[in-house]
Design an enzyme around this catalytic site. Sequence first.
Site, PDB file in Angstrom:
ATOM      1  N   LYS A  49       0.844  -1.067  -0.073  1.00  0.00           N
ATOM      2  CA  LYS A  49      -0.043   0.064   0.025  1.00  0.00           C
ATOM      3  C   LYS A  49       1.025   1.253   0.158  1.00  0.00           C
ATOM      4  CE  LYS A  49      -2.034  -1.558   3.659  1.00  0.00           C
ATOM      5  NZ  LYS A  49      -2.849  -1.609   5.223  1.00  0.00           N
ATOM      6  N   THR A  91      -8.677  10.152   7.540  1.00  0.00           N
ATOM      7  CA  THR A  91      -8.361   8.848   7.055  1.00  0.00           C
ATOM      8  C   THR A  91      -8.256   7.586   8.000  1.00  0.00           C
ATOM      9  OG1 THR A  91      -6.119   9.233   7.120  1.00  0.00           O
ATOM     10  CG2 THR A  91      -7.274   9.838   5.153  1.00  0.00           C
ATOM     11  N   GLY A 148      -8.761   4.430   9.563  1.00  0.00           N
ATOM     12  CA  GLY A 148      -9.342   3.228   9.087  1.00  0.00           C
ATOM     13  C   GLY A 148      -9.156   2.608   7.657  1.00  0.00           C
ATOM     14  N   THR A 149      -8.380   3.405   6.970  1.00  0.00           N
ATOM     15  CA  THR A 149      -8.251   2.973   5.679  1.00  0.00           C
ATOM     16  C   THR A 149      -7.592   1.420   5.445  1.00  0.00           C
ATOM     17  OG1 THR A 149      -6.265   4.172   5.715  1.00  0.00           O
ATOM     18  CG2 THR A 149      -7.701   5.338   4.622  1.00  0.00           C
ATOM     19  N   GLY A 150      -6.756   1.097   6.111  1.00  0.00           N
ATOM     20  CA  GLY A 150      -5.971  -0.191   6.021  1.00  0.00           C
ATOM     21  C   GLY A 150      -6.964  -1.399   6.304  1.00  0.00           C
ATOM     22  N   CYS A 151      -7.831  -1.106   7.474  1.00  0.00           N
ATOM     23  CA  CYS A 151      -8.719  -2.076   7.706  1.00  0.00           C
ATOM     24  C   CYS A 151      -9.750  -2.083   6.913  1.00  0.00           C
ATOM     25  CB  CYS A 151      -9.289  -2.021   9.362  1.00  0.00           C
ATOM     26  SG  CYS A 151      -8.107  -1.479  10.680  1.00  0.00           S
TER      27      CYS A 151
HETATM   28  N1  LIG Z   1      -5.220  10.407   0.508  1.00  0.00           N
HETATM   29  C1  LIG Z   1      -5.445   9.103   0.039  1.00  0.00           C
HETATM   30  N2  LIG Z   1      -6.182   9.425  -1.203  1.00  0.00           N
HETATM   31  C2  LIG Z   1      -6.449   8.007  -1.894  1.00  0.00           C
HETATM   32  N3  LIG Z   1      -6.106   6.836  -1.120  1.00  0.00           N
HETATM   33  C3  LIG Z   1      -5.411   6.885  -0.197  1.00  0.00           C
HETATM   34  C4  LIG Z   1      -4.935   7.854   0.600  1.00  0.00           C
HETATM   35  N4  LIG Z   1      -4.290   7.477   1.784  1.00  0.00           N
HETATM   36  C5  LIG Z   1      -4.283   6.104   1.631  1.00  0.00           C
HETATM   37  N5  LIG Z   1      -5.055   5.645   0.514  1.00  0.00           N
HETATM   38  C6  LIG Z   1      -5.245   4.183   0.049  1.00  0.00           C
HETATM   39  O1  LIG Z   1      -5.833   3.722   1.257  1.00  0.00           O
HETATM   40  C7  LIG Z   1      -5.366   2.414   1.203  1.00  0.00           C
HETATM   41  C8  LIG Z   1      -4.695   2.054   2.637  1.00  0.00           C
HETATM   42  O2  LIG Z   1      -3.430   2.637   2.387  1.00  0.00           O
HETATM   43  P1  LIG Z   1      -2.409   3.051   3.934  1.00  0.00           P
HETATM   44  O3  LIG Z   1      -1.327   3.211   2.942  1.00  0.00           O
HETATM   45  O4  LIG Z   1      -3.061   4.341   4.247  1.00  0.00           O
HETATM   46  O5  LIG Z   1      -2.867   1.997   4.679  1.00  0.00           O
HETATM   47  P2  LIG Z   1      -2.675   1.833   6.154  1.00  0.00           P
HETATM   48  O6  LIG Z   1      -1.387   2.720   6.415  1.00  0.00           O
HETATM   49  O7  LIG Z   1      -2.508   0.484   6.720  1.00  0.00           O
HETATM   50  O8  LIG Z   1      -3.635   2.918   6.907  1.00  0.00           O
HETATM   51  P3  LIG Z   1      -3.770   3.685   8.054  1.00  0.00           P
HETATM   52  O9  LIG Z   1      -2.785   4.897   7.289  1.00  0.00           O
HETATM   53  O10 LIG Z   1      -5.045   3.916   8.019  1.00  0.00           O
HETATM   54  O11 LIG Z   1      -2.920   3.172   9.147  1.00  0.00           O
HETATM   55  C9  LIG Z   1      -4.592   2.136  -0.013  1.00  0.00           C
HETATM   56  O12 LIG Z   1      -5.282   1.583  -0.901  1.00  0.00           O
HETATM   57  C10 LIG Z   1      -3.920   3.582  -0.032  1.00  0.00           C
HETATM   58  O13 LIG Z   1      -3.574   3.591  -1.634  1.00  0.00           O
HETATM   59  C1  LIG Z   2      -7.888  -1.792  16.912  1.00  0.00           C
HETATM   60  C2  LIG Z   2      -7.195  -1.266  15.643  1.00  0.00           C
HETATM   61  N1  LIG Z   2      -6.864  -1.981  14.698  1.00  0.00           N
HETATM   62  C3  LIG Z   2      -6.247  -1.562  13.788  1.00  0.00           C
HETATM   63  C4  LIG Z   2      -5.853  -0.295  13.722  1.00  0.00           C
HETATM   64  C5  LIG Z   2      -5.065   0.363  12.676  1.00  0.00           C
HETATM   65  O1  LIG Z   2      -6.051   1.192  11.858  1.00  0.00           O
HETATM   66  P1  LIG Z   2      -5.804   1.646  10.102  1.00  0.00           P
HETATM   67  O2  LIG Z   2      -6.886   0.939   9.396  1.00  0.00           O
HETATM   68  O3  LIG Z   2      -5.990   3.125  10.373  1.00  0.00           O
HETATM   69  O4  LIG Z   2      -4.670   1.196   9.557  1.00  0.00           O
HETATM   70  C6  LIG Z   2      -6.349   0.582  14.673  1.00  0.00           C
HETATM   71  N2  LIG Z   2      -5.948   1.984  14.679  1.00  0.00           N
HETATM   72  N3  LIG Z   2      -7.094   0.140  15.833  1.00  0.00           N
END
Ligand SMILES: Nc1ncnc2c1ncn2[C@@H]1O[C@H](COP(=O)(O)OP(=O)(O)OP(=O)(O)O)[C@@H](O)[C@H]1O
Ligand SMILES: Cc1ncc(COP(=O)(O)O)c(N)n1
Length: 267
Positions: A175, A206, A208-211
């Site tokens: 990602k 943003t 929760g994007t990863g989950c």
């Molecule tokens: N500002 C943004 N605009 C569009 N897509 C985004 C943006 N930020 C993240 N993404 C997308 O969201 C998804 C999650 O990516 P990210 O790299 O943010 O994951 P993460 O680090 O696990 O999540 P978090 O940052 O919430 O902990 C990927 O598909 C990424 O390309």
């Molecule tokens: C309980 C829990 N699990 C996972 C994440 C990571 O979240 P994200 O989707 O932003 O990477 C979080 N902040 N809290």
Amino acid sequence: MTAPPRVLTVAGSDSGGGAGIQADLKTMLALGVHGMSVLTAVTAQNSLGVQGAWELPVEAVRAQYRSVVDDIGVQAVKTGMLSSAELVEAVADLLAGTDAPAVVDPVGVSKHGDALLAASALDSVRTKLLPVATVATPNLDEVGQLTGVRVGSEPDMRRAAAAMLEFGPRWVVIKGGHLSGDAVDLLTDGSEEHWLRAPRQDNRHTHGTGCTLASAIASYLAKGHPVPEAVTAAKTYVTGALASGFALGGGIGPVDHGWALRRDGEG
Ligand SMILES: Nc1ncnc2c1ncn2[C@@H]1O[C@H](COP(=O)(O)OP(=O)(O)OP(=O)(O)O)[C@@H](O)[C@H]1O
Ligand SMILES: Cc1ncc(COP(=O)(O)O)c(N)n1
């Protein structure tokens, strides 16, 4: 009515409702599958960060998993926060005995930098959990921690993917959300390569994007889509959710899991 596909999340609770189990179940509802949960840890968390975290005993995690899988059954499993080496190993064993695709989000730290996985658990993630993953979805920090490959640009993502695939997941999504420019992710199984590109959303909400991405992948897999189609559809869903993320509390607000329902006039 016929039962919808069943998807299980094995993850931690985010009291603020933006990430973790709460994000997973909302994503599953929005994508039309039946969401179920195995809770691994409880966090006291809000838009400002994680104020506390408590892990569940390994027997509680195993018992929840068996209750769901032995009676209801699953068409896909997603894992998120696993907290400790003991939980990582127990969940890896459970996944190894389950005949359903597994999406492993190797959650390391929260967006605010709070640890959600003990440093001592990294080796169990590498040697036990990743080998049983159908799709692994590390962000750039997690790739760095797990493989030592530092990604500063898109070409580096190829090296990161190759290093991740050495641990044995069938597919990996690197990602690139934390790079600048378009939000680009690389999906590969070592022979096919798919670059998934979306315009960067200019929205600080943003959480929760990863989950959300990982749960959406699991939901589309449960509906029967092959991995490349499932990841492409999940990327579209997370991009829409990010575009309509909203302010809550004094810090980083959540993505909007219901955006597609509202767009379709159902919400
Ligand atoms: N500002 C943004 N605009 C569009 N897509 C985004 C943006 N930020 C993240 N993404 C997308 O969201 C998804 C999650 O990516 P990210 O790299 O943010 O994951 P993460 O680090 O696990 O999540 P978090 O940052 O919430 O902990 C990927 O598909 C990424 O390309
Ligand atoms: C309980 C829990 N699990 C996972 C994440 C990571 O979240 P994200 O989707 O932003 O990477 C979080 N902040 N809290």
